[in-house]
Design a protein around this motif. Structure first.
Motif, PDB file in Angstrom:
ATOM      1  N   ALA A   1       0.826  -1.207   0.000  1.00 15.85           N
ATOM      2  CA  ALA A   1       0.000   0.000   0.000  1.00 15.85           C
ATOM      3  C   ALA A   1       0.863   1.261   0.000  1.00 15.85           C
ATOM      4  O   ALA A   1       0.564   2.225  -0.722  1.00 15.85           O
ATOM      5  CB  ALA A   1      -0.932  -0.003   1.210  1.00 15.85           C
TER       6      ALA A   1
ATOM      7  N   ALA B   1      -7.200   8.258  -4.980  1.00 15.49           N
ATOM      8  CA  ALA B   1      -8.134   7.169  -4.661  1.00 15.49           C
ATOM      9  C   ALA B   1      -8.578   6.452  -5.925  1.00 15.49           C
ATOM     10  O   ALA B   1      -8.621   5.219  -5.975  1.00 15.49           O
ATOM     11  CB  ALA B   1      -9.342   7.707  -3.904  1.00 15.49           C
ATOM     12  N   GLU B   2      -8.885   7.208  -6.952  1.00 14.36           N
ATOM     13  CA  GLU B   2      -9.311   6.606  -8.214  1.00 14.36           C
ATOM     14  C   GLU B   2      -8.185   5.789  -8.850  1.00 14.36           C
ATOM     15  O   GLU B   2      -8.416   4.689  -9.339  1.00 14.36           O
ATOM     16  CB  GLU B   2      -9.767   7.701  -9.184  1.00 14.36           C
ATOM     17  CG  GLU B   2     -10.338   7.159 -10.473  1.00 14.36           C
ATOM     18  CD  GLU B   2     -10.846   8.258 -11.375  1.00 14.36           C
ATOM     19  OE1 GLU B   2     -10.651   8.139 -12.594  1.00 14.36           O
ATOM     20  OE2 GLU B   2     -11.425   9.239 -10.867  1.00 14.36           O
TER      21      GLU B   2
ATOM     22  N   VAL C   1      -5.658   4.216  -7.452  1.00 16.70           N
ATOM     23  CA  VAL C   1      -5.348   2.973  -6.745  1.00 16.70           C
ATOM     24  C   VAL C   1      -6.570   2.072  -6.599  1.00 16.70           C
ATOM     25  O   VAL C   1      -6.458   0.915  -6.197  1.00 16.70           O
ATOM     26  CB  VAL C   1      -4.684   3.210  -5.362  1.00 16.70           C
ATOM     27  CG1 VAL C   1      -3.312   3.821  -5.515  1.00 16.70           C
ATOM     28  CG2 VAL C   1      -5.560   4.022  -4.446  1.00 16.70           C
ATOM     29  N   GLY C   2      -7.755   2.616  -6.906  1.00 15.95           N
ATOM     30  CA  GLY C   2      -8.983   1.823  -6.837  1.00 15.95           C
ATOM     31  C   GLY C   2      -9.454   1.532  -5.426  1.00 15.95           C
ATOM     32  O   GLY C   2     -10.052   0.492  -5.175  1.00 15.95           O
ATOM     33  N   TRP C   3      -9.188   2.447  -4.501  1.00 21.98           N
ATOM     34  CA  TRP C   3      -9.555   2.255  -3.107  1.00 21.98           C
ATOM     35  C   TRP C   3     -10.716   3.165  -2.729  1.00 21.98           C
ATOM     36  O   TRP C   3     -10.862   4.268  -3.262  1.00 21.98           O
ATOM     37  CB  TRP C   3      -8.400   2.590  -2.178  1.00 21.98           C
ATOM     38  CG  TRP C   3      -7.219   1.697  -2.278  1.00 21.98           C
ATOM     39  CD1 TRP C   3      -7.115   0.509  -2.943  1.00 21.98           C
ATOM     40  CD2 TRP C   3      -5.940   1.935  -1.693  1.00 21.98           C
ATOM     41  NE1 TRP C   3      -5.853  -0.003  -2.803  1.00 21.98           N
ATOM     42  CE2 TRP C   3      -5.114   0.850  -2.044  1.00 21.98           C
ATOM     43  CE3 TRP C   3      -5.422   2.956  -0.921  1.00 21.98           C
ATOM     44  CZ2 TRP C   3      -3.799   0.765  -1.639  1.00 21.98           C
ATOM     45  CZ3 TRP C   3      -4.112   2.874  -0.515  1.00 21.98           C
ATOM     46  CH2 TRP C   3      -3.309   1.777  -0.861  1.00 21.98           C
ATOM     47  N   HIS C   4     -11.474   2.721  -1.745  1.00 19.65           N
ATOM     48  CA  HIS C   4     -12.521   3.552  -1.153  1.00 19.65           C
ATOM     49  C   HIS C   4     -11.838   4.692  -0.398  1.00 19.65           C
ATOM     50  O   HIS C   4     -10.722   4.537   0.113  1.00 19.65           O
ATOM     51  CB  HIS C   4     -13.376   2.704  -0.204  1.00 19.65           C
ATOM     52  CG  HIS C   4     -14.576   3.421   0.292  1.00 19.65           C
ATOM     53  ND1 HIS C   4     -14.555   4.219   1.419  1.00 19.65           N
ATOM     54  CD2 HIS C   4     -15.838   3.474  -0.188  1.00 19.65           C
ATOM     55  CE1 HIS C   4     -15.740   4.730   1.609  1.00 19.65           C
ATOM     56  NE2 HIS C   4     -16.555   4.293   0.654  1.00 19.65           N
ATOM     57  N   ARG C   5     -12.520   5.827  -0.307  1.00 22.01           N
ATOM     58  CA  ARG C   5     -11.936   7.006   0.350  1.00 22.01           C
ATOM     59  C   ARG C   5     -11.493   6.735   1.770  1.00 22.01           C
ATOM     60  O   ARG C   5     -10.450   7.226   2.215  1.00 22.01           O
ATOM     61  CB  ARG C   5     -12.936   8.156   0.337  1.00 22.01           C
ATOM     62  CG  ARG C   5     -13.141   8.750  -1.026  1.00 22.01           C
ATOM     63  CD  ARG C   5     -14.031   9.964  -1.002  1.00 22.01           C
ATOM     64  NE  ARG C   5     -15.028   9.898   0.060  1.00 22.01           N
ATOM     65  CZ  ARG C   5     -16.219  10.433   0.007  1.00 22.01           C
ATOM     66  NH1 ARG C   5     -16.597  11.086  -1.058  1.00 22.01           N
ATOM     67  NH2 ARG C   5     -17.056  10.335   1.010  1.00 22.01           N
ATOM     68  N   SER C   6     -12.258   5.953   2.518  1.00 19.88           N
ATOM     69  CA  SER C   6     -11.882   5.723   3.926  1.00 19.88           C
ATOM     70  C   SER C   6     -10.605   4.889   4.024  1.00 19.88           C
ATOM     71  O   SER C   6      -9.758   5.157   4.882  1.00 19.88           O
ATOM     72  CB  SER C   6     -13.019   5.058   4.696  1.00 19.88           C
ATOM     73  OG  SER C   6     -13.306   3.786   4.187  1.00 19.88           O
ATOM     74  N   ARG C   7     -10.449   3.903   3.163  1.00 17.90           N
ATOM     75  CA  ARG C   7      -9.216   3.106   3.181  1.00 17.90           C
ATOM     76  C   ARG C   7      -8.019   3.997   2.867  1.00 17.90           C
ATOM     77  O   ARG C   7      -6.979   3.919   3.532  1.00 17.90           O
ATOM     78  CB  ARG C   7      -9.294   1.954   2.173  1.00 17.90           C
ATOM     79  CG  ARG C   7      -7.999   1.167   2.119  1.00 17.90           C
ATOM     80  CD  ARG C   7      -8.010   0.052   1.113  1.00 17.90           C
ATOM     81  NE  ARG C   7      -6.724  -0.635   1.126  1.00 17.90           N
ATOM     82  CZ  ARG C   7      -6.325  -1.473   0.204  1.00 17.90           C
ATOM     83  NH1 ARG C   7      -7.109  -1.790  -0.795  1.00 17.90           N
ATOM     84  NH2 ARG C   7      -5.139  -2.032   0.291  1.00 17.90           N
ATOM     85  N   LEU C   8      -8.167   4.818   1.840  1.00 14.80           N
ATOM     86  CA  LEU C   8      -7.068   5.703   1.475  1.00 14.80           C
ATOM     87  C   LEU C   8      -6.761   6.686   2.602  1.00 14.80           C
ATOM     88  O   LEU C   8      -5.594   6.915   2.926  1.00 14.80           O
ATOM     89  CB  LEU C   8      -7.382   6.470   0.187  1.00 14.80           C
ATOM     90  CG  LEU C   8      -6.289   7.439  -0.261  1.00 14.80           C
ATOM     91  CD1 LEU C   8      -4.974   6.714  -0.533  1.00 14.80           C
ATOM     92  CD2 LEU C   8      -6.745   8.215  -1.482  1.00 14.80           C
TER      93      LEU C   8
ATOM     94  N   GLN D   1      -4.726   5.000   5.231  1.00 16.24           N
ATOM     95  CA  GLN D   1      -3.371   4.745   4.742  1.00 16.24           C
ATOM     96  C   GLN D   1      -2.555   6.042   4.749  1.00 16.24           C
ATOM     97  O   GLN D   1      -1.402   6.057   5.184  1.00 16.24           O
ATOM     98  CB  GLN D   1      -3.410   4.148   3.327  1.00 16.24           C
ATOM     99  CG  GLN D   1      -2.043   3.878   2.729  1.00 16.24           C
ATOM    100  CD  GLN D   1      -1.260   2.817   3.456  1.00 16.24           C
ATOM    101  OE1 GLN D   1      -1.827   1.860   3.973  1.00 16.24           O
ATOM    102  NE2 GLN D   1       0.054   2.960   3.499  1.00 16.24           N
TER     103      GLN D   1
END
Length: 143
Positions: free
Chosen positions: A39, A61-62, A64-71, A74
């Motif tokens: 990550a 976020a777009e 890496v393809g992650w949801h905003r909260s995960r990003l 991180q």
């Protein structure tokens, strides 16, 4: 609809196993070489490559393809390690790499390239590489 037949199921399992195994081995090599998690590497290299060291958080976020909260979680962990900072910018947030973040991204790229070659490319001849690329392109081009 019917279930997958034995050959279809075998292909599905081979696909999952190969993708998971190759990605895990590459991530392990990067961690061993420079101490970055998968990550961490994804975030640092995307910000460095796509934004030249600064990138809007929603674009990151777009990419890496992650949801905003995960990003967001991180990025908080990486901020605490002085790899990046976040700044308000035009109704959003911009992510900036620190000197340490830039340095680790630069050091990680050769480790990543070596790992990709060792765990993926070196196992395929040029014809197999072209065929795999063609198959993967076909998969990503379908809705």
């Amino acid at each position: 609809m019917s279930e997958l037949d034995a050959d279809e199921m075998a292909l599905w399992h081979a696909w999952k196993s190969a993708a998971d195994t190759v990605r895990a081995r590459i991530a392990e090599d990067i961690t061993a070489a420079v101490g970055l998690s998968d990550a961490d590497f994804a975030v640092l290299t995307r910000v460095a490559e796509l934004g030249g060291g600064r990138l809007r958080q929603n674009a990151l976020a777009e990419s890496v393809g992650w949801h905003r909260s995960r990003l967001s979680h991180q990025l908080s962990r990486m901020e605490h390690r002085d790899l990046l900072t976040r700044h308000p910018a035009d109704g959003g947030v911009e992510v900036h790499l620190t000197d340490a973040g830039h340095s680790l991204a630069r050091r990680a790229r050769p480790a990543h390239a070596d790992a990709v070659r060792r765990h993926l490319l070196d196992h395929l001849d040029p014809t197999q590489r072209r065929q795999l690329r063609h198959a993967l392109d076909a998969l990503t081009d379908t809705p």
